[in-house]
Motif scaffolding. Structure first.
Motif, short mmCIF file in Angstrom:
data_model
loop_
_atom_site.label_atom_id
_atom_site.label_comp_id
_atom_site.label_asym_id
_atom_site.label_seq_id
_atom_site.Cartn_x
_atom_site.Cartn_y
_atom_site.Cartn_z
N LEU A 272 79.21 -12.59 60.71
CA LEU A 272 78.57 -13.50 61.67
C LEU A 272 77.06 -13.42 61.43
N THR A 273 76.58 -14.22 60.50
CA THR A 273 75.18 -14.12 60.05
C THR A 273 74.19 -14.81 60.98
N HIS A 274 74.69 -15.59 61.93
CA HIS A 274 73.79 -16.33 62.83
C HIS A 274 73.51 -15.54 64.10
N VAL A 275 73.58 -14.20 64.02
CA VAL A 275 73.40 -13.32 65.17
C VAL A 275 72.23 -12.37 64.92
N ASP A 276 71.43 -12.10 65.97
CA ASP A 276 70.36 -11.12 65.86
C ASP A 276 70.17 -10.48 67.22
N PHE A 277 69.42 -9.37 67.28
CA PHE A 277 69.18 -8.71 68.57
C PHE A 277 67.74 -8.93 69.03
N PHE A 278 67.53 -8.74 70.34
CA PHE A 278 66.22 -8.96 70.96
C PHE A 278 66.10 -7.99 72.13
N HIS A 279 64.99 -7.22 72.17
CA HIS A 279 64.71 -6.37 73.32
C HIS A 279 63.22 -6.05 73.37
N ALA A 280 62.80 -5.39 74.45
CA ALA A 280 61.37 -5.16 74.69
C ALA A 280 60.75 -4.21 73.69
N GLY A 281 61.56 -3.47 72.92
CA GLY A 281 61.02 -2.54 71.95
C GLY A 281 60.52 -3.19 70.68
N SER B 140 58.17 -5.56 68.30
CA SER B 140 56.76 -5.95 68.33
C SER B 140 56.65 -7.39 68.79
N THR B 141 55.46 -7.76 69.24
CA THR B 141 55.24 -9.13 69.69
C THR B 141 55.55 -10.13 68.59
N LYS B 142 55.16 -9.81 67.36
CA LYS B 142 55.43 -10.71 66.24
C LYS B 142 56.92 -10.88 66.02
N GLU B 143 57.68 -9.77 66.06
CA GLU B 143 59.13 -9.85 65.87
C GLU B 143 59.78 -10.66 66.98
N LYS B 144 59.36 -10.42 68.22
CA LYS B 144 59.94 -11.16 69.34
C LYS B 144 59.67 -12.65 69.22
N ASN B 145 58.43 -13.01 68.89
CA ASN B 145 58.09 -14.43 68.75
C ASN B 145 58.90 -15.09 67.65
N THR B 146 59.07 -14.38 66.53
CA THR B 146 59.82 -14.93 65.40
C THR B 146 61.28 -15.16 65.79
N ASP C 217 57.73 1.89 72.94
CA ASP C 217 58.65 3.03 73.04
C ASP C 217 59.76 2.87 72.00
N TYR C 218 59.38 2.43 70.82
CA TYR C 218 60.41 2.09 69.84
C TYR C 218 60.08 2.68 68.48
N ARG C 219 60.84 3.70 68.10
CA ARG C 219 60.77 4.29 66.76
C ARG C 219 59.37 4.76 66.37
N SER C 220 58.59 5.15 67.33
CA SER C 220 57.25 5.69 67.04
C SER C 220 56.78 6.44 68.28
N LEU C 221 55.62 7.05 68.20
CA LEU C 221 55.08 7.72 69.37
C LEU C 221 54.82 6.71 70.47
#
Length: 428
Positions: free
Chosen positions: A258-267, A269-275, A418-422
């Motif tokens: 199912l290639t038309h699926v992706d995840f989204f959450h507050a962790g 970056s702003t650039k990733e969320k916008n994209t 709070d995502y994969r870094s300090l």
């Protein structure tokens, strides 16, 4: 002086020219007429009922600039981009704009070129803004997500309390308040705290006949979501409770082609969320696996389904989230998946995760104290964040602390990493 008949023709011509519609929906026309008559107006319409048109269209028919107060920067950007795509002069102000860009926007408003200007509620106490606004002819004020003014609501935004004083300093300018979420008590509070004078009130039933709701007790939820998605090629949202679930479910579905699926959450970056939001917004079949960090203010007509991987934390949340499907009035579906053990644990989980007002203020006080930030100060500085230190000071659960930080992040008051870094925190 334009006649009533000519005005009615102009109203429908504007609707057709910019939005491509021949007719208004539900109470839209009556609301627009109320705004045109310069009446304070309070609108309670369900999600997807077309509230934004109720201020966007009269803004084009009235002289001057409509000032829209909106709670989220992402929502403002989305609205402005859509309006510009329709050929409508609209802008937003935010701290991310440099001084030159902001001055250009102010100048276009003063010249009467910009018809709709979006701002956050925090900006109405900004001295530079108040100086410029004196030279701008405002047609009216639209307060979006007006329930944010209420301390009885989960989206309470303290800066909304300043709108009444701003209106008192501009008494000739009437106000349109819009919300999809308000009890009778909250409606009364909106009227009082916005200083609405004898407002016309428009309220529509929340019933959405085009949304078909299904609930099912399921043990293997990954497989059930896959079974639903493999038989559809349309756009939707799958709501999960945690970031980890969002990532793991997305990975499982992608591994099963199912290639038309992706995840989204507050962790993200702003650039990733916008994209990811842009891809989803412009697609007819993309599906986002998301925490409740996604959804407020989205304007996408062709969402055909919403799946709740687990029950929402409240009836209000559930109503809002399934209401993001079927905004075009076409048949849509809401699936709620659950199991017995999950429901047995649910009350305890909520008690451990949701802070009361005193606990919320304790966390806020700690942040201001430790980082030496005065109230209403907005330093664009990044602070290292120690969750354990907050826990040791407040004696509150990590879940409650992260919920408060997540709430402030979603309201764009802070940027919480709070995502994969300090961990770090930035006041916006």
């Amino acid at each position: 002086m334009i006649s009533q008949q000519d005005f009615q023709e102009l109203k429908f011509k504007t609707l057709k020219h910019f939005w491509g519609y021949d007719h208004f929906r539900d109470a839209q026309e009556a609301i627009i007429d109320s705004v045109i008559r310069e009446k304070d107006t309070l609108v309670l319409l369900p999600t997807g009922a077309g509230k934004s048109l109720c201020y966007q269209l009269p803004a084009l028919l009235r002289e001057g600039t409509c000032l829209v107060i909106s709670p989220l920067l992402a929502l403002m950007k989305d609205q402005v981009n859509q309006l510009k795509a329709r050929g409508i002069e609209a802008e937003y102000l935010s701290s991310e704009l440099d001084e030159y860009d902001a001055e250009t926007i102010y100048d276009r408003c003063k010249e009467g070129l910009t018809k709709i200007l979006y701002i956050s509620p925090e900006r109405i106490t900004n001295k530079q803004f108040l100086q410029h606004i004196e030279e701008i002819a405002l047609s009216f004020i639209a307060v979006d997500e007006a329930h944010c003014i209420s301390e009885w609501g989960q989206d309470f935004r303290p800066s909304y309390q300043n709108i009444k004083e701003f209106r008192q300093n501009n008494p000739e300018i009437h106000c349109l308040a819009l919300t999809a979420t308000a009890t009778p008590k909250v409606l009364d509070e909106i009227k009082l705290k916005l200083g609405l004078k004898d407002p016309e009130v428009f309220q529509k039933s929340f019933k959405r006949d085009n949304i078909k709701i299904f609930t099912e007790e399921i043990s293997d939820k990954f497989q059930k979501v896959f079974d639903i998605l493999k038989f559809t090629n349309e756009s939707g949202i799958v709501y999960v409770r945690t970031r980890r679930e969002a990532e793991q479910l997305s990975e499982f579905l992608q591994k099963n082609q199912l290639t038309h699926v992706d995840f989204f959450h507050a962790g993200l970056s702003t650039k990733e969320k916008n994209t990811r939001q842009r891809i989803w917004n412009t697609s007819d079949n993309h599906v986002l696996i998301s925490t409740n960090a996604f959804g407020m203010g989205i304007d996408k007509d062709n969402v055909r389904f919403v799946i709740h991987y687990s029950p929402a934390p409240s009836i209000e949340n559930y109503y809002q989230e399934i209401g993001r499907s079927g905004r075009d009035g076409k048949e849509s579906f809401a699936f709620l998946l659950w199991n017995t053990q999950e429901l047995l644990n649910f009350d305890q989980i909520l008690k451990n995760q949701i802070p009361n007002k005193a606990e919320f203020l304790k966390i806020i006080t700690y942040l201001y104290s430790v980082f030496q930030v005065a109230e209403f100060e907005l330093p664009e500085k990044i602070f290292s964040l120690n969750i354990n230190a907050i826990h040791n000071f407040t004696r509150l659960s990590t879940a409650k602390i992260k919920n408060v930080l997540g709430f402030l992040h979603n309201q764009e008051i802070i940027y919480f990493n709070d995502y994969r870094s300090l961990s770090s925190l930035q006041l916006m």
